[in-house]
Design a protein around this motif. Sequence first.
Motif, short mmCIF file in Angstrom:
data_model
loop_
_atom_site.label_atom_id
_atom_site.label_comp_id
_atom_site.label_asym_id
_atom_site.label_seq_id
_atom_site.Cartn_x
_atom_site.Cartn_y
_atom_site.Cartn_z
N ARG A 3 16.48 65.02 58.40
CA ARG A 3 16.52 63.35 58.85
C ARG A 3 18.13 63.54 59.47
O ARG A 3 18.86 63.67 58.47
CB ARG A 3 16.76 62.26 58.16
N PHE A 4 18.49 63.04 60.58
CA PHE A 4 19.79 62.82 61.56
C PHE A 4 19.94 61.37 61.94
O PHE A 4 19.21 60.74 62.59
CB PHE A 4 19.73 63.27 62.54
N PHE A 5 20.88 60.74 61.48
CA PHE A 5 21.46 59.58 61.79
C PHE A 5 21.85 58.68 63.29
O PHE A 5 22.86 60.39 63.05
CB PHE A 5 21.74 58.65 60.73
N PHE A 6 22.47 58.12 63.98
CA PHE A 6 22.91 58.09 64.89
C PHE A 6 24.27 56.56 65.03
O PHE A 6 23.80 55.82 65.48
CB PHE A 6 21.95 58.24 66.10
N ASN A 7 25.44 57.41 64.55
CA ASN A 7 26.30 56.35 63.91
C ASN A 7 27.55 56.25 65.30
O ASN A 7 27.44 56.89 65.90
CB ASN A 7 27.19 56.36 62.80
N ASP A 18 20.82 52.99 59.73
CA ASP A 18 19.76 52.72 58.67
C ASP A 18 18.62 53.53 58.64
O ASP A 18 18.00 54.06 57.56
CB ASP A 18 19.73 51.26 58.22
N GLU A 19 17.95 53.56 59.88
CA GLU A 19 16.68 54.77 59.91
C GLU A 19 17.01 55.59 60.24
O GLU A 19 16.05 56.24 59.83
CB GLU A 19 15.88 53.69 60.98
N GLY A 20 17.33 56.44 61.09
CA GLY A 20 17.52 57.97 61.24
C GLY A 20 16.64 58.00 61.62
O GLY A 20 15.92 57.50 62.51
N ILE A 21 16.15 59.31 62.55
CA ILE A 21 14.98 59.91 63.47
C ILE A 21 14.57 61.43 62.67
O ILE A 21 15.77 62.56 62.28
CB ILE A 21 15.36 60.18 65.10
N GLU A 22 13.84 61.77 62.38
CA GLU A 22 13.62 63.67 61.90
C GLU A 22 13.56 64.11 62.95
O GLU A 22 12.08 63.74 64.08
CB GLU A 22 11.92 63.07 61.16
N LEU A 23 14.12 64.95 62.54
CA LEU A 23 14.34 66.17 64.07
C LEU A 23 14.13 67.63 63.92
O LEU A 23 14.35 67.87 62.49
CB LEU A 23 15.48 65.80 64.61
N PRO A 24 14.34 68.44 64.55
CA PRO A 24 13.83 69.67 63.82
C PRO A 24 15.14 70.67 63.10
O PRO A 24 14.85 71.24 62.32
CB PRO A 24 12.91 70.94 65.24
N ASP A 25 15.83 70.38 63.85
CA ASP A 25 17.39 70.73 64.18
C ASP A 25 19.00 69.96 64.02
O ASP A 25 18.76 68.91 65.46
CB ASP A 25 17.49 72.44 64.09
N LEU A 26 19.45 70.83 64.22
CA LEU A 26 20.68 69.86 65.16
C LEU A 26 21.25 70.08 66.65
O LEU A 26 21.78 69.29 66.85
CB LEU A 26 22.46 70.19 64.24
N ALA A 55 25.07 62.32 61.91
CA ALA A 55 25.40 62.45 60.61
C ALA A 55 24.34 63.19 59.88
O ALA A 55 23.08 62.64 60.28
CB ALA A 55 26.50 60.97 59.59
N ASP A 56 24.45 63.84 58.36
CA ASP A 56 22.61 63.87 58.16
C ASP A 56 22.47 63.51 56.96
O ASP A 56 23.09 62.04 57.08
CB ASP A 56 22.51 65.83 57.48
N GLU A 57 21.31 63.28 56.14
CA GLU A 57 21.01 62.29 55.34
C GLU A 57 21.73 62.05 54.40
O GLU A 57 21.79 61.09 53.07
CB GLU A 57 19.74 62.99 54.35
N THR A 58 22.90 62.79 53.43
CA THR A 58 23.42 62.54 53.01
C THR A 58 24.93 62.04 53.15
O THR A 58 25.85 61.85 52.38
CB THR A 58 24.73 64.13 52.34
N GLY A 59 24.63 61.69 54.78
CA GLY A 59 26.33 60.57 55.28
C GLY A 59 27.44 61.68 56.08
O GLY A 59 27.89 61.27 56.50
#
Length: 77
Positions: A3-7, A18-26, A55-59
């Motif tokens: 899951r990637f987050f777009f801040n 706060d939601e992010g999007i699941e995508l295959p890779d960077l 950002a990744d799932e760890t922030g």
Amino acid sequence: MPRFFFNIRDGYDLDEDDEGIELPDLDAARAEALATVEELRDQLGDAGNIELEIADETGRRLLTVPFFRGQRSSRGR
């Protein structure tokens, strides 16, 4: 799938995704960010310091995409 987050960063202000999007890779996340920036660029007028951070799932910031040409994207910390 990760899951990637777009801040959105405007100078020191950060609007966190706060939601992010699941995508295959960077690479897929970068393509999504570039498409989003392209769509929003005209709506943002003269706000030249706005960036979209991936950002990744760890922030952890992975990549930054500027909204305006002439600035270069950079890898995160």
